[in-house]
Design an enzyme around this catalytic site. Structure first.
Site, mmCIF file in Angstrom:
data_model
loop_
_atom_site.group_PDB
_atom_site.id
_atom_site.type_symbol
_atom_site.label_atom_id
_atom_site.label_comp_id
_atom_site.label_asym_id
_atom_site.label_seq_id
_atom_site.Cartn_x
_atom_site.Cartn_y
_atom_site.Cartn_z
ATOM 1 N N HIS A 40 0.850 -1.195 0.000
ATOM 2 C CA HIS A 40 0.000 0.000 0.000
ATOM 3 C C HIS A 40 0.874 1.230 0.000
ATOM 4 O O HIS A 40 1.920 1.246 0.646
ATOM 5 C CB HIS A 40 -0.926 0.012 1.232
ATOM 6 C CG HIS A 40 -2.097 0.914 1.065
ATOM 7 N ND1 HIS A 40 -2.034 2.262 1.344
ATOM 8 C CD2 HIS A 40 -3.342 0.672 0.591
ATOM 9 C CE1 HIS A 40 -3.210 2.793 1.064
ATOM 10 N NE2 HIS A 40 -4.024 1.864 0.605
ATOM 11 N N GLU B 129 -7.813 -5.483 -0.262
ATOM 12 C CA GLU B 129 -8.359 -6.243 -1.389
ATOM 13 C C GLU B 129 -8.287 -7.754 -1.203
ATOM 14 O O GLU B 129 -9.012 -8.492 -1.853
ATOM 15 C CB GLU B 129 -7.623 -5.873 -2.683
ATOM 16 C CG GLU B 129 -7.582 -4.390 -2.988
ATOM 17 C CD GLU B 129 -8.924 -3.803 -3.370
ATOM 18 O OE1 GLU B 129 -9.954 -4.282 -2.864
ATOM 19 O OE2 GLU B 129 -8.939 -2.858 -4.172
HETATM 20 N N1 CMC Z 1 3.922 -7.427 -4.856
HETATM 21 C C1 CMC Z 1 5.239 -7.453 -5.085
HETATM 22 N N2 CMC Z 1 6.051 -6.393 -4.962
HETATM 23 C C2 CMC Z 1 5.479 -5.252 -4.562
HETATM 24 C C3 CMC Z 1 4.110 -5.148 -4.300
HETATM 25 C C4 CMC Z 1 3.326 -6.309 -4.453
HETATM 26 N N3 CMC Z 1 2.016 -6.285 -4.215
HETATM 27 N N4 CMC Z 1 3.824 -3.877 -3.931
HETATM 28 C C5 CMC Z 1 4.979 -3.204 -3.967
HETATM 29 N N5 CMC Z 1 5.987 -4.041 -4.349
HETATM 30 C C6 CMC Z 1 7.386 -3.714 -4.487
HETATM 31 C C7 CMC Z 1 7.672 -2.942 -5.766
HETATM 32 O O1 CMC Z 1 7.952 -3.809 -6.830
HETATM 33 C C8 CMC Z 1 8.866 -2.123 -5.345
HETATM 34 O O2 CMC Z 1 10.001 -2.945 -5.359
HETATM 35 P P1 CMC Z 1 11.423 -2.370 -5.829
HETATM 36 O O3 CMC Z 1 11.713 -1.198 -4.971
HETATM 37 O O4 CMC Z 1 12.350 -3.498 -5.607
HETATM 38 O O5 CMC Z 1 11.245 -1.994 -7.270
HETATM 39 C C9 CMC Z 1 8.582 -1.798 -3.906
HETATM 40 O O6 CMC Z 1 7.733 -2.846 -3.428
HETATM 41 C C10 CMC Z 1 7.868 -0.485 -3.693
HETATM 42 O O7 CMC Z 1 6.860 -0.401 -4.653
HETATM 43 P P2 CMC Z 1 6.133 0.941 -5.055
HETATM 44 O O8 CMC Z 1 5.552 0.745 -6.399
HETATM 45 O O9 CMC Z 1 7.042 2.102 -4.840
HETATM 46 O O10 CMC Z 1 5.027 1.036 -3.989
HETATM 47 P P3 CMC Z 1 3.765 1.886 -4.138
HETATM 48 O O11 CMC Z 1 3.593 2.590 -2.885
HETATM 49 O O12 CMC Z 1 3.767 2.699 -5.354
HETATM 50 O O13 CMC Z 1 2.686 0.743 -4.367
HETATM 51 C C11 CMC Z 1 0.681 -0.338 -4.615
HETATM 52 C C12 CMC Z 1 1.460 0.686 -3.795
HETATM 53 C C13 CMC Z 1 -0.660 -0.609 -3.926
HETATM 54 C C14 CMC Z 1 0.421 0.234 -6.003
HETATM 55 C C15 CMC Z 1 1.503 -1.639 -4.694
HETATM 56 O O14 CMC Z 1 1.788 -2.135 -3.410
HETATM 57 C C16 CMC Z 1 0.832 -2.690 -5.537
HETATM 58 O O15 CMC Z 1 0.970 -2.673 -6.762
HETATM 59 N N6 CMC Z 1 0.087 -3.667 -4.906
HETATM 60 C C17 CMC Z 1 -0.616 -4.670 -5.650
HETATM 61 C C18 CMC Z 1 -1.947 -4.108 -6.146
HETATM 62 C C19 CMC Z 1 -2.940 -3.975 -5.030
HETATM 63 O O16 CMC Z 1 -3.093 -4.828 -4.173
HETATM 64 N N7 CMC Z 1 -3.666 -2.863 -5.091
HETATM 65 C C20 CMC Z 1 -4.689 -2.535 -4.102
HETATM 66 C C21 CMC Z 1 -4.237 -1.437 -3.181
HETATM 67 S S1 CMC Z 1 -5.281 -1.272 -1.736
HETATM 68 C C22 CMC Z 1 -6.684 -0.475 -2.383
HETATM 69 C C23 CMC Z 1 -6.564 0.987 -2.268
HETATM 70 O O17 CMC Z 1 -6.626 1.515 -1.134
HETATM 71 O O18 CMC Z 1 -6.355 1.618 -3.323
#
Ligand code: CMC
Length: 362
Positions: free
Chosen positions: A246, A305
């Site tokens: 998240h 989710e």
């Molecule tokens: N699975 C694997 N790796 C992950 C995931 C995941 N679910 N989420 C983040 N990472 C990794 C990402 O690859 C990155 O790794 P690195 O630094 O080595 O490249 C690191 O963690 C940080 O990622 P980020 O993209 O900077 O993190 P973010 O804050 O932008 O991501 C997120 C938030 C929700 C988009 C992400 O965690 C994600 O894609 N999760 C899966 C989709 C999901 O479950 N979405 C629902 C979110 S909850 C509903 C809502 O409130 O919107």
């Protein structure tokens, strides 16, 4: 201004607060723990809309007004053509809502609050050739949604589970869809325009589009003993695990446990098989273990989710409709935020930081 998390900019709202470091969600002054499973969707929607609209009926009559709005939404969509059924449920709802005129008043808000909960069952029944079921204004929103979907009155445990879900996801700070809705509201475009912006932002898998893929993951894994290998392979491919991570929470998303509790209550009432719950828990444990090893320091935990998928599956919603059910609850937050923004009268217009080239002459 920042809220203590790098790069997250905060702005004023009276509606909800997400404390990503402590894993707390406060909606209209109440902790999620005091809301989910304790008050109805109508009650939380009323709290969110309080102060935003003139003529808001009192808490008790609000349920009847929402019921009347469901009947109005049903009548407006009754003549939707079959081409709409080729779209994903959320896209179809967006298309039908986009045909509603913009407004800023309470009637416009109530119609939009009611609409997704009426349109979704209608679309899901029509696409499998079943006759549509008209709303019953005397029921709660959650009861009526399930009745319009399945044809029978839901059990108490089923309608309570959906009510808990709708309350749990009704608002969540400046998430992507709420922010999109506020940006549109800030231009004075009207509530329908804001609502359509919210629906569009919700659709993506990084926001509200994750629970369908969570279910596909569980189905792909199949048995608890396959979880670790399946997850390692997915991460080797560069996939993200849906239902984990998240942007704001650096600890467990409190909504996950609210929903896990609702899933457990459904399991006790035989809505979820014990095997399905055991599979989900095994996948959760394996994923947390593997993510902490592969992404040390990233604090990736389970999000809302993950257990949403199990809950909505048990209630009879197909996986491709999960995001649309999310919209049924988040509708309350979008409308309250759009109105809160509109009442400020201020245009949201962030400055961009130009990093492109400049010609020598400039
Ligand atoms: N699975 C694997 N790796 C992950 C995931 C995941 N679910 N989420 C983040 N990472 C990794 C990402 O690859 C990155 O790794 P690195 O630094 O080595 O490249 C690191 O963690 C940080 O990622 P980020 O993209 O900077 O993190 P973010 O804050 O932008 O991501 C997120 C938030 C929700 C988009 C992400 O965690 C994600 O894609 N999760 C899966 C989709 C999901 O479950 N979405 C629902 C979110 S909850 C509903 C809502 O409130 O919107």
């Amino acid at each position: 201004m920042t809220n203590g998390l790098d790069g997250v900019v905060a702005a004023d709202t009276r509606l909800s607060h997400v404390d990503g470091l402590r894993g707390e969600l406060v909606i209209c002054g109440y902790s999620l723990d005091d809301l989910a499973g304790h008050i109805s969707f109508e009650a939380i929607a009323h709290l969110l809309l309080e102060g935003q609209f003139e003529g808001l009926p009192d808490r008790t009559s609000f349920r009847n007004y929402l019921g009347a709005a469901r009947l109005k939404a049903f009548a407006l969509a009754a003549h939707a053509d079959d081409a709409i059924l080729l779209l994903e449920p959320l896209e179809a709802i967006r298309a039908l809502i986009a045909r509603m005129p913009d407004g800023d008043d309470l009637d416009a808000a109530l119609l939009l609050l009611a609409a997704p909960g009426v349109l979704l069952p209608m679309l899901l029944r029509r696409r499998v050739g079943q006759s549509v079921i008209a709303p019953d204004a005397s029921l709660s929103h959650a009861q009526d949604m399930l009745r319009m979907l399945c044809g029978d009155m839901p059990s108490r445990v089923q309608s309570d589970a959906l009510d808990t879900y709708l309350v749990t996801i009704c608002d969540h700070g400046f998430n992507a869809s709420t922010f999109a809705a506020r940006v549109v509201a800030s231009t004075w475009a009207g509530l329908t325009s804001s609502f359509v912006a919210g629906l569009s932002a919700l659709k993506g898998p990084l926001h509200g589009g994750a629970p369908g893929p969570v279910l596909h993951m569980l189905d792909g894994i199949g048995k608890p003993e396959h979880a670790a290998a399946w997850i390692e392979t997915a991460l080797d491919r560069g996939d993200r695990l849906m239902g984990f991570g998240h942007r704001v929470y650096k600890v467990r998303d409190p909504r996950a446990d609210a929903l896990k509790g609702a899933v457990r209550r459904l399991a006790a009432g035989s809505g979820v098989t014990p095997g399905r719950l055991h599979l989900a828990e095994s996948v959760e444990h394996a994923a947390l273990d593997i993510l902490s090893r592969r992404k040390p320091g990233r604090s990736l935990d389970v999000n809302v989710e993950f257990y949403t998928a199990l809950l909505l599956e048990a209630l009879g919603f197909p996986a491709d409709a999960f995001t649309a059910v999310f919209a049924c609850g988040r509708a309350a937050g979008w409308l309250a935020h759009a109105r809160e923004q509109r009442l400020t009268g201020r245009l949201i217009r962030p400055e961009s930081h130009y990093i492109g080239p400049r010609s020598a002459a400039a």
